[in-house]
Design a protein around this motif. Structure first.
Motif, short mmCIF file in Angstrom:
data_model
loop_
_atom_site.label_atom_id
_atom_site.label_comp_id
_atom_site.label_asym_id
_atom_site.label_seq_id
_atom_site.Cartn_x
_atom_site.Cartn_y
_atom_site.Cartn_z
N VAL A 273 0.83 -1.20 0.00
CA VAL A 273 0.00 0.00 0.00
C VAL A 273 0.87 1.25 0.00
N LYS A 274 1.94 1.22 0.82
CA LYS A 274 2.84 2.37 0.86
C LYS A 274 3.47 2.60 -0.51
N GLN A 275 3.87 1.48 -1.13
CA GLN A 275 4.45 1.60 -2.46
C GLN A 275 3.44 2.17 -3.45
N ALA A 276 2.19 1.61 -3.35
CA ALA A 276 1.14 2.10 -4.25
C ALA A 276 0.84 3.57 -4.00
N VAL A 277 0.80 3.94 -2.71
CA VAL A 277 0.55 5.34 -2.37
C VAL A 277 1.67 6.23 -2.89
N ALA A 278 2.92 5.73 -2.69
CA ALA A 278 4.06 6.51 -3.18
C ALA A 278 3.99 6.68 -4.69
N GLU A 279 3.65 5.58 -5.38
CA GLU A 279 3.52 5.67 -6.84
C GLU A 279 2.39 6.62 -7.22
N ARG A 280 1.27 6.53 -6.44
CA ARG A 280 0.15 7.41 -6.70
C ARG A 280 0.54 8.87 -6.48
N LEU A 281 1.29 9.10 -5.40
CA LEU A 281 1.74 10.46 -5.11
C LEU A 281 2.67 10.97 -6.21
N GLN A 282 3.55 10.06 -6.67
CA GLN A 282 4.43 10.45 -7.76
C GLN A 282 3.64 10.79 -9.01
N GLU A 283 2.60 9.94 -9.26
CA GLU A 283 1.76 10.21 -10.42
C GLU A 283 1.01 11.53 -10.25
N GLN A 284 0.52 11.77 -9.01
CA GLN A 284 -0.17 13.03 -8.75
C GLN A 284 0.79 14.21 -8.89
N GLU A 285 2.03 13.98 -8.43
CA GLU A 285 3.02 15.05 -8.55
C GLU A 285 3.32 15.36 -10.01
N ARG A 286 3.43 14.27 -10.81
CA ARG A 286 3.64 14.48 -12.24
C ARG A 286 2.44 15.20 -12.87
N LEU A 287 1.24 14.76 -12.43
CA LEU A 287 0.03 15.40 -12.93
C LEU A 287 -0.02 16.86 -12.49
N ARG A 288 0.36 17.09 -11.20
CA ARG A 288 0.36 18.47 -10.70
C ARG A 288 1.34 19.33 -11.48
N GLU A 289 2.53 18.74 -11.77
CA GLU A 289 3.51 19.49 -12.54
C GLU A 289 2.98 19.79 -13.94
N ALA A 290 2.29 18.77 -14.52
CA ALA A 290 1.72 19.00 -15.85
C ALA A 290 0.64 20.08 -15.79
N GLU A 291 -0.23 19.98 -14.74
CA GLU A 291 -1.27 21.00 -14.58
C GLU A 291 -0.66 22.37 -14.32
N GLU A 292 0.41 22.36 -13.50
CA GLU A 292 1.08 23.63 -13.21
C GLU A 292 1.67 24.22 -14.48
N ALA A 293 2.26 23.32 -15.32
CA ALA A 293 2.80 23.80 -16.59
C ALA A 293 1.68 24.36 -17.47
N LEU A 294 0.52 23.63 -17.47
CA LEU A 294 -0.61 24.11 -18.26
C LEU A 294 -1.13 25.43 -17.72
N ARG A 295 -1.26 25.50 -16.36
CA ARG A 295 -1.72 26.76 -15.78
C ARG A 295 -0.75 27.89 -16.07
N HIS A 296 0.55 27.56 -16.00
CA HIS A 296 1.55 28.59 -16.29
C HIS A 296 1.41 29.06 -17.73
N SER A 297 1.21 28.05 -18.61
CA SER A 297 1.02 28.41 -20.02
C SER A 297 -0.21 29.28 -20.19
N GLN A 298 -1.32 28.84 -19.53
CA GLN A 298 -2.55 29.63 -19.62
C GLN A 298 -2.37 31.01 -18.97
N LYS A 299 -1.61 30.99 -17.83
CA LYS A 299 -1.36 32.27 -17.16
C LYS A 299 -0.56 33.20 -18.06
N MET A 300 0.47 32.64 -18.70
CA MET A 300 1.27 33.47 -19.59
C MET A 300 0.43 33.98 -20.76
N GLU A 301 -0.49 33.10 -21.24
CA GLU A 301 -1.38 33.53 -22.31
C GLU A 301 -2.29 34.66 -21.82
N ALA A 302 -2.82 34.46 -20.56
CA ALA A 302 -3.68 35.50 -20.00
C ALA A 302 -2.89 36.78 -19.74
#
Length: 674
Positions: A273-302
């Motif tokens: 479970v810890k491993q799965a949670v860690a992997e999930r957190l890593q996936e969420q972190e990657r997703l967050r980074e992708a979302e952050e990059a998208l938001r940054h892109s949208q922010k720069m566009e705005a």
């Protein structure tokens, strides 16, 4: 003598009394005549009737149970050969009960040694036999239970050994399940120090405590010699002097192994479970980074869209200002003063439009400087009814519905007026062919559910709603109506800052705005503002300030601003208006003046000052030594931490840059009570 005969002598009388008292029966058998003499006790035990005077073996057998008659006959047949008689038989009493009778007698001889008679006694053994039967039954039940219980059971007895008093014990009893659970057979008679020498001391200590204290114990322990895990209970048998302890136990090795397996499985699962949670957190972190990059892109566009729009508008305004000043300078050099007024008016108009644009930008970013006061929204709406009607035009009917006893709210009144006007203009634009605008106020008590639907805290609010009968808003864009620069109007007909400015102002004031719309039916925009609970404060009315200010009377004004141009303009303007003016470039310099003996009637300070002391900190420090000092903040951008969203303390006011210099003078005159 028969049962009916009376003793012939006192000795016989005493003998009869003794026999009756002893609950015994006496009998005498004359071998020569066959006469049989018996006592009353004898007849009572055998159940004879008193009228039976003759007695022999056949008579005796009359009441004896059939299965015991042979015993009686054999006893009488062998009496002469043996020289005595003894038998025990069961007889049936007249009431139907059965009794055990024991009879014993001896052969008596005459002087010549010939047998002449047999003398004996009879005893009722029923009670004894019943007691013995009861004991045997109890023992049988105990033995059956002892041998049939599933748990191991034993009784141990302590004795003094080489290691000291009560240092060893022996197994007195053990049931068959003992060997099954403990894994040690034939333990009866074995000493514990011989059975399990390596761990005997521990068992002696445990059971010795039970023997000494009499307190039962229940525990788990491994029998190392056999590798069995046991669950045990022990209690003392009788008093401590008996030195016995009973032990009941069962083998729980399988359960232990299962528990260990479950624990190992849980640990494995936990690791997974810890491993799965860690992997999930890593996936969420990657997703967050992708979302952050998208938001940054949208922010720069705005930001690009924002800066592009601002640059376009400001360049136009700056062109108007700088061009007007250029022409003004040229005409001054030429001595042609007749056109100067036109150029000054053009430059001032462009400057005012630039200030308005800055104000809108600060509003939707929730950074504008507010001056909240307890406000009667009903009065504000009714005062604006005519202005709204003129603004939206004659083809639209405006209806105002005010709630009775409407609560007050702590709000910047002029900003709320601007927000209401903005909503009405948007409603007008949604009805190009005409329609109806309804402005309505109401008290609202929002519970948890209602507050959650509106994304605000539960409590008491007043609502200000604007409803139109226009085209409505499509569901796919309704969530974007408050975004800056979002507009559905054609290019050049809308900036997209109006609703975002309203949203920013309402949120900065602690409220919320919500949109309810149906395509083809119309739209309702509701502003929810927190109720003002401050007792004793009347809602303020807007009081018109005179268009011209009276001259100063020599009062001293301290002006603190880090911008030399602003400081110069304020200094010159106030001095022209009859005030004595002192200048300071930062908060520390201003504080030194305030801590001196110089007369200061009003402190005019910018909020954003360099050197680690902002305008609010300067004002608070000044109030320590000058508690009645009037303070006017002049600022183009005031953080909430400096000005705050609440009401400023008495004697503190705010004036937003840019401002006409005559407004500054009027504000100071107002603060001086003139």
């Amino acid at each position: 003598m028969t049962a009916a005969q009376v003793p012939a002598s006192r000795d016989e009388e005493w003998l009869a009394l003794a026999l009756e008292s002893a609950d015994l029966g006496m009998w005498e058998w004359d071998l020569a005549s066959g006469a049989f003499v018996r006592s009353p006790g004898h007849d009572e035990m055998f159940g004879y009737a008193n009228e039976q005077s003759h007695w022999d073996a056949s008579v005796a057998a009359h009441h004896v149970l059939d299965e015991d008659k042979l015993i009686l006959q054999q006893a009488f047949a062998q009496v002469l050969a043996k020289g005595y008689i003894e038998f025990e038989v069961r007889v049936q009493a007249p009431d139907g009960s059965t009794h055990w009778i024991r009879s014993r007698g001896r052969v008596r001889h005459d002087a010549a040694g010939q047998p002449v008679r047999v003398v004996g006694v009879v005893t009722d053994m029923t009670a004894q036999r019943q007691a013995e039967a009861n004991v045997l039954a109890r023992e049988e039940r105990y033995r059956t239970l002892f041998n049939s219980i599933d748990e191991g059971f034993c009784i141990i007895e302590f004795f003094d050994g080489p290691h000291g008093p009560l240092s060893d014990y022996i197994h007195v009893e053990a049931n068959p399940a003992y060997a099954q659970h403990a894994g040690i057979p034939n333990v009866v008679g074995q000493k514990v120090r011989e059975m399990v020498p390596a761990e005997a001391s521990g068992w002696v200590e445990l059971y010795g405590g039970v023997l000494r204290t009499g307190v039962p114990i229940r525990f788990e322990r491994e029998l190392v010699a056999t590798g069995r895990h046991l669950e045990l209970a022990a209690f003392r048998v009788g008093p401590a002097s008996r030195r016995q302890v009973a032990v009941l136990f069962q083998d729980i090795t399988a359960r232990k192994r299962a528990d260990e397996a479950v624990q190992a499985l849980n640990e494995t699962l936990e690791a997974r479970v810890k491993q799965a949670v860690a992997e999930r957190l890593q996936e969420q972190e990657r997703l967050r980074e992708a979302e952050e990059a998208l938001r940054h892109s949208q922010k720069m566009e705005a930001v690009g869209q924002l800066t592009g729009g601002i640059a376009h508008d400001f360049n136009n305004l700056l062109t108007g200002i700088s061009g007007s000043l250029e022409l003004l300078q040229t005409r001054l050099h030429q001595g042609r003063l007749s056109d100067c007024e036109r150029y000054v008016t053009a430059a001032q108009g462009a400057a005012r439009r630039a200030a308005s644009l800055t104000h809108r930008l600060l509003a939707f970013s929730r950074r504008q400087t507010l001056d909240p006061k307890p406000t009667d929204v009903n009065r504000l709406v009714m005062n604006m009814e005519e202005l709204i009607s003129r603004t939206v035009g004659p083809h639209i009917h405006v209806e105002v519905v005010t709630a009775p006893r409407l609560w007050t709210t702590l709000i910047d009144g002029p900003q709320l007026e601007n927000a209401l006007l903005n909503l009405c203009i948007n409603a007008r634009d949604a009805m190009p062919g005409g329609g109806r605008i309804t402005v309505e106020t109401s008290n609202k008590w929002l519970d948890e559910t209602a507050a959650r639907q509106r994304d605000i805290a539960p409590g008491q609010y007043l609502s200000l709603c604007v409803t139109d009968t226009g085209c409505g808003i499509a569901p796919e864009i309704i969530d974007r109506v408050f975004d800056p620069f979002f507009t559905t109007k054609p290019i050049g007909e809308g900036t997209g800052l109006g609703l975002s400015m309203v949203y920013g102002f309402v949120r900065q004031s602690g409220g919320q705005i919500r949109v309810y719309s149906e395509v083809g039916q119309g739209t309702t925009m509701c502003i929810y503002l927190p109720r003002n609970y401050r007792d004793g404060q009347e809602a303020e009315e807007t009081v018109a300030i005179p268009l011209t200010a009276s001259p100063g009377l020599g009062e001293t004004i301290l002006v603190v601003d880090d911008e030399p141009t602003v400081r110069m303009l304020v200094f010159e303007s106030l001095r022209e208006d009859g005030f004595h003016v002192i200048e300071a470039g930062d908060g520390h310099e201003g504080l030194k003046i305030l801590q001196s003996d110089a007369r200061i009637d009003v402190l005019v300070t910018d909020v954003g000052l360099p050197g680690g002391m902002n305008g609010r900190q300067l004002a608070d420090a000044a109030r320590l030594s000058r508690p009645q000092l009037q303070i006017l903040f002049i600022t183009g951008y005031a953080e909430n931490a400096v000005i705050g969203n609440g009401e400023l303390p008495t004697g503190m006011r705010v004036l937003t840059k840019p401002f006409p210099l005559e407004v500054l003078t009027r504000r100071i005159q107002d603060m001086l009570g003139r």
